[in-house]
Every structure is written in C-alpha cells, then in structure tokens.
Design a protein around this motif. Structure first.
Motif, PDB file in Angstrom:
ATOM      1  N   UNK A  17      41.691  37.251  33.082  1.00  0.00           N
ATOM      2  CA  UNK A  17      40.781  37.774  34.108  1.00  0.00           C
ATOM      3  C   UNK A  17      39.371  37.325  33.728  1.00  0.00           C
ATOM      4  N   UNK A  18      38.710  36.653  34.664  1.00  0.00           N
ATOM      5  CA  UNK A  18      37.346  36.200  34.382  1.00  0.00           C
ATOM      6  C   UNK A  18      36.391  36.741  35.448  1.00  0.00           C
ATOM      7  N   UNK A  19      35.143  36.836  35.058  1.00  0.00           N
ATOM      8  CA  UNK A  19      34.119  37.182  36.038  1.00  0.00           C
ATOM      9  C   UNK A  19      33.289  35.925  36.244  1.00  0.00           C
ATOM     10  N   UNK A  20      33.225  35.454  37.476  1.00  0.00           N
ATOM     11  CA  UNK A  20      32.553  34.186  37.744  1.00  0.00           C
ATOM     12  C   UNK A  20      31.364  34.394  38.662  1.00  0.00           C
ATOM     13  N   UNK A  21      30.254  33.738  38.316  1.00  0.00           N
ATOM     14  CA  UNK A  21      29.059  33.779  39.169  1.00  0.00           C
ATOM     15  C   UNK A  21      28.441  32.381  39.188  1.00  0.00           C
ATOM     16  N   UNK A  22      27.422  32.189  39.968  1.00  0.00           N
ATOM     17  CA  UNK A  22      26.694  30.912  39.965  1.00  0.00           C
ATOM     18  C   UNK A  22      27.257  29.890  40.932  1.00  0.00           C
ATOM     19  N   UNK A  23      26.575  28.736  40.973  1.00  0.00           N
ATOM     20  CA  UNK A  23      26.942  27.695  41.922  1.00  0.00           C
ATOM     21  C   UNK A  23      28.015  26.769  41.340  1.00  0.00           C
ATOM     22  N   UNK A  24      28.495  25.846  42.151  1.00  0.00           N
ATOM     23  CA  UNK A  24      29.515  24.900  41.710  1.00  0.00           C
ATOM     24  C   UNK A  24      28.961  24.015  40.577  1.00  0.00           C
ATOM     25  N   UNK A  25      27.677  23.672  40.675  1.00  0.00           N
ATOM     26  CA  UNK A  25      27.087  22.823  39.640  1.00  0.00           C
ATOM     27  C   UNK A  25      26.712  23.604  38.387  1.00  0.00           C
ATOM     28  N   UNK A  26      26.345  24.857  38.582  1.00  0.00           N
ATOM     29  CA  UNK A  26      25.947  25.686  37.430  1.00  0.00           C
ATOM     30  C   UNK A  26      26.701  27.015  37.436  1.00  0.00           C
ATOM     31  N   UNK A  27      28.007  26.950  37.299  1.00  0.00           N
ATOM     32  CA  UNK A  27      28.758  28.216  37.312  1.00  0.00           C
ATOM     33  C   UNK A  27      28.636  28.931  35.973  1.00  0.00           C
ATOM     34  N   UNK A  28      28.888  30.237  36.003  1.00  0.00           N
ATOM     35  CA  UNK A  28      28.850  31.034  34.777  1.00  0.00           C
ATOM     36  C   UNK A  28      30.116  31.866  34.706  1.00  0.00           C
ATOM     37  N   UNK A  29      30.696  31.914  33.530  1.00  0.00           N
ATOM     38  CA  UNK A  29      31.952  32.648  33.403  1.00  0.00           C
ATOM     39  C   UNK A  29      31.901  33.627  32.251  1.00  0.00           C
ATOM     40  N   UNK A  30      32.493  34.793  32.496  1.00  0.00           N
ATOM     41  CA  UNK A  30      32.633  35.776  31.432  1.00  0.00           C
ATOM     42  C   UNK A  30      34.128  36.067  31.328  1.00  0.00           C
ATOM     43  N   UNK A 364      38.755  26.543  37.488  1.00  0.00           N
ATOM     44  CA  UNK A 364      39.013  25.597  38.582  1.00  0.00           C
ATOM     45  C   UNK A 364      39.172  26.355  39.900  1.00  0.00           C
ATOM     46  N   UNK A 365      39.823  27.503  39.840  1.00  0.00           N
ATOM     47  CA  UNK A 365      40.003  28.322  41.043  1.00  0.00           C
ATOM     48  C   UNK A 365      38.659  28.746  41.611  1.00  0.00           C
ATOM     49  N   UNK A 366      37.761  29.212  40.734  1.00  0.00           N
ATOM     50  CA  UNK A 366      36.447  29.683  41.193  1.00  0.00           C
ATOM     51  C   UNK A 366      35.681  28.556  41.900  1.00  0.00           C
ATOM     52  N   UNK A 367      35.644  27.375  41.274  1.00  0.00           N
ATOM     53  CA  UNK A 367      34.889  26.276  41.891  1.00  0.00           C
ATOM     54  C   UNK A 367      35.466  25.916  43.266  1.00  0.00           C
ATOM     55  N   UNK A 368      36.796  25.977  43.381  1.00  0.00           N
ATOM     56  CA  UNK A 368      37.426  25.687  44.673  1.00  0.00           C
ATOM     57  C   UNK A 368      37.138  26.766  45.707  1.00  0.00           C
ATOM     58  N   UNK A 369      37.124  28.017  45.268  1.00  0.00           N
ATOM     59  CA  UNK A 369      36.820  29.123  46.189  1.00  0.00           C
ATOM     60  C   UNK A 369      35.373  28.979  46.656  1.00  0.00           C
ATOM     61  N   UNK A 370      34.496  28.735  45.674  1.00  0.00           N
ATOM     62  CA  UNK A 370      33.054  28.628  45.935  1.00  0.00           C
ATOM     63  C   UNK A 370      32.747  27.497  46.924  1.00  0.00           C
ATOM     64  N   UNK A 371      33.489  26.391  46.809  1.00  0.00           N
ATOM     65  CA  UNK A 371      33.205  25.266  47.704  1.00  0.00           C
ATOM     66  C   UNK A 371      34.129  25.273  48.924  1.00  0.00           C
ATOM     67  N   UNK A 372      34.806  26.385  49.136  1.00  0.00           N
ATOM     68  CA  UNK A 372      35.666  26.604  50.308  1.00  0.00           C
ATOM     69  C   UNK A 372      36.823  25.598  50.395  1.00  0.00           C
ATOM     70  N   UNK A 373      37.236  25.078  49.255  1.00  0.00           N
ATOM     71  CA  UNK A 373      38.356  24.132  49.251  1.00  0.00           C
ATOM     72  C   UNK A 373      39.675  24.833  48.902  1.00  0.00           C
ATOM     73  N   UNK A 374      39.568  26.068  48.424  1.00  0.00           N
ATOM     74  CA  UNK A 374      40.765  26.754  47.926  1.00  0.00           C
ATOM     75  C   UNK A 374      41.735  27.097  49.051  1.00  0.00           C
ATOM     76  N   UNK A 375      43.029  26.901  48.761  1.00  0.00           N
ATOM     77  CA  UNK A 375      44.059  27.199  49.765  1.00  0.00           C
ATOM     78  C   UNK A 375      45.177  28.013  49.132  1.00  0.00           C
ATOM     79  N   UNK A 376      45.862  28.748  49.969  1.00  0.00           N
ATOM     80  CA  UNK A 376      47.011  29.527  49.503  1.00  0.00           C
ATOM     81  C   UNK A 376      48.089  28.560  49.005  1.00  0.00           C
TER      82      UNK A 376
END
Ligand code: KG4
Ligand code: ZN
Length: 386
Positions: A17-30, A364-376
C-alpha cells in the motif's frame, strides 16, 4: 491517493500500500505497507517455477499478505459487517470472479468479506507479462476486492513497473531515459522519450540473462535460482585471480558483441558452458568458479557494450538498471563505470526493489492513473510488451 498494489506474475506474491502525490514528472511516494512471500524454497527442489504450483501458492498467500498490510496501515478495523454479509447477489458476483481460484475464495470468504472497507482509493495489479495462470490469481483477487469495496481496479505492465522502480526511492527520472531491464524472463534495452512512452531498442533473441544464469547454474550442479550462486562464485574467482595473478582457463564467446543491432543472445553462451563442462573429466570446485567468472564476464561485457551503443545513439539523460539480475554486483559495478564515463545520471534501485515486488506496480499504476491512461484489467497477458 492511497493505492493497493498486487503482483503475482511469477514466483513472488507481493502486496503493498503506497500513498502517492505529485505530478507524473515529479511524483512522490510513501510506502505505507509492503509484504512479500517468495516461493523460491518451493520451486528450488524442482529446478524451476511450475506455473500451476505457483498459482496455488499465490491463492494461499494473497489474503494473509493483504491482512498484514491492512493491519500495518491500521486501515483494518475488524468491524464485522454481519448484516451486509447476507447480500446474496454480492456474494454470487464475488464467487463468479473467484470461482477459478478455489483456495483464494475460501480465504476471501473467511477473512476478507467480513472486514470493513479500508481507506484505499485505487487497486492496481500486474496484468502481464509473466505466467498467465499466476497473473490470473492476482487479477481476479484485485477485481473481487474492487467489487467488494467499490474501488476502481487498474492493470499494470510488469516491465513498466521495473522501469519505474527507482521512483519508489524518491529519485526522479529525467527524460529521455534509457533502461537496461534484465530479469529471469526479459533482457531489453528500452528508451522512454517521455513519461509512459516506450520504445524497445533491442532485446534477447532467445534466453533472458537471468534464465542463462539459472541454466548455467544448473549445468554446474546448483539449485534454482542460480544467479546469486554464479555471482558469488565469480566474485571468489575474481578475488583469487587477483591474488594469484593467474590466467583464466576456460575462454567463452561474447555473443553478438559486434552485431550492428542492439539485440542480445545468451543461449549459445550457455551451450558453450555445457560443452566445456562435458570436456572436463571431473569438474572441480575451482573449475566451477572459473566458469562462473568467465560466464559473468561475458554477459557483462555484452550488456555494457550494447548499453553504451544505445547511449551514444539516443543520448538519454538518465540510465536505469532494473530487473532481478541487476542485483548482480559485477554488472552493477560495470554499469556504474559506464554511466560515469558517459556522464549520464544512473538510477540503480536497491536489491529489494530490483527483484519482483508490489511497490513498483503501485508506482507504475499511479503514473498511469495520473495521466488518465490506466484501464481496468481485462485478462492476463503473458506476452504483454512495453
Ligand atoms: O526480476 P526477477 O525477480 O523475476 C523475473 O524474472 O521477473 O528476476 C529473477 C532472476 C533470476 O533468473 C535470478 O537468477 C536472477 O534474477 N538473479 C541474479 C542475481 N540475483 C537474482 N542473476 C545474477 N546475479 C545475481 N546476483
Ligand atoms: Zn520481474
């Protein structure tokens, strides 16, 4: 955003389980929680991973790992939803998803259905590449959790996870980025001109590097996975040679070193080891060490040479070394030298992140969600490519 990530592409069951914030270029993960169960001991005795056996293991391990994570994050308040349990339609739908995973279904009904919804915003799961029977367990588990808790579920490419794995450690990738992805199933030079866009510059035409390490280990009489053993022997041989200043006794080829493309081939190298061993009457420990070193030198020389060419041709700003084989000390050292001589930023995730894990899937999931590329995820895809 809090993300639950699931990885079951091969022989590691991993949930994080991660907490993700920030942009695709500068994401931050906890990292909020990270649990992994390796099946190496089980597969060791058979000399490799048996997909159906691995599948059963994933079925048994996913729920305990999930509960461990939820307890760690304190998302789990064991509130029993007694009245809701009787919702027959919900149960029937869940059963439809998990009917092909009988052992997982048993654990799911006993331990997951009774707990309340945790504060998670998205579930991401590896959909390929990998072993299809094992990928399916993870996907079905993710879909069932998504349905039970009404949380969106997204599919992730395992290789994209390896590519982005350094981000877990708080580093940033400067694009264009080049990655040498070396694992038990893959050997690829991948260029990413911008986030989430990939071009495969070269790949293996036969065995993956890790596979070659494992096969050579088997030829020398060592158990699966053989990479770490070969690596340890090679280190010893290197140290002894340094002390004794001896010449090496078993020269091996450098496959495709001078080919114009950026492809690799390791199957012939493994065969060359086999022929050498067959010619030796009694294989002594010293011979094994020498062969391990020569094999590792050959692999490293080819990997470094092709990576250098890829850098010269594409001028990337970041070099990433990822995948299980990047745990190899000698390869790490030589790639570090290359990055220094080419004046390129090198990202080398630590060992825990370079072998299969769920954190990289979360990233990888977060970046895809953030850039609206993520799919079921629709289905397991053993051959999914970048
Ligand atoms: O990425 P990974 O954990 O799994 C996949 O294949 O996706 O990589 C596992 C591979 C195995 O072939 C193993 O022998 C190899 O990585 N490996 C190593 C070392 N540690 C693991 N190969 C060479 N040297 C090592 N130190
Ligand atoms: Zn992998």
């Amino acid at each position: 955003m809090k993300i639950l990530a699931i990885e079951t592409s091969c022989d590691e069951t991993a949930v994080a389980i991660i907490e993700a914030t920030g942009s695709v270029l500068k994401p931050k993960f906890k990292v909020l929680a990270d649990a992994l169960h390796s099946q190496i001991e089980l597969h060791e005795q058979y000399g490799g991973v048996f997909p159906m056996m691995a599948k059963r293991e994933h079925q048994k391990n996913l729920v305990p790992l999930l509960l461990k994570n939820l307890k760690k994050t304190k998302f789990l308040e064991l509130r029993i939803k007694n009245n809701e349990l009787s919702k027959e339609k919900e149960l029937r739908n869940l059963k439809t998803i998990l009917q092909k995973e009988p052992e997982l279904w048993e654990e799911f009904t006993k331990y997951v259905i009774p707990i309340s919804k945790p504060s998670i915003d998205a579930i991401v799961v590896t959909e390929g590449p990998g072993l299809e029977p094992t990928l399916w367990v993870g996907i079905n588990f993710a879909l069932a959790l998504g349905l039970l808790w009404n949380i969106p579920v997204y599919g992730v490419n395992h290789m994209e996870g390896h590519f982005l794995s350094p981000l877990v450690e708080g580093t940033h990738i400067t694009y264009p980025a080049l990655s040498l992805l070396i694992s038990g199933g893959h050997t690829e030079l991948v260029l990413s001109p911008k986030p989430l866009t990939y071009k495969i510059l070269g790949k293996t035409r036969d065995d993956a590097v890790g596979e070659a390490f494992d096969k050579v280990a088997r030829i020398l009489g060592f158990p699966y996975p053989g990479g770490p053993t070969i690596s340890r022997l090679a280190e010893q041989a290197r140290e002894e040679l340094r002390i004794k200043n001896q010449e090496l006794s078993f020269p091996l080829p450098r496959p495709m070193l001078h080919s114009k493309d950026l492809d690799f081939s390791f199957s012939g190298l493994k065969t060359a080891v086999l022929y050498t061993v067959q010619k030796i009457e009694t294989l002594k420990d010293e011979d094994k060490k020498s062969l391990a070193k020569e094999f590792e030198d050959s692999v490293t020389e080819v990997l470094v040479h092709k990576t250098k060419r890829a850098i010269e041709l594409n001028k990337p700003k970041t070099l990433i070394l990822a995948g299980g084989v990047s745990a190899n000390k000698h390869i790490r050292k030589e790639i570090q030298k290359l990055a220094k001589s080419q004046k390129i930023k090198l990202l080398l995730p630590k060992q825990k992140l370079s072998t299969d894990n769920a954190l990289m899937i979360g990233v990888a999931g977060y970046l895809n969600i953030k850039s609206k590329k993520a799919k079921k995820p629709k289905k397991a895809n053993g051959n999914l490519s970048l």
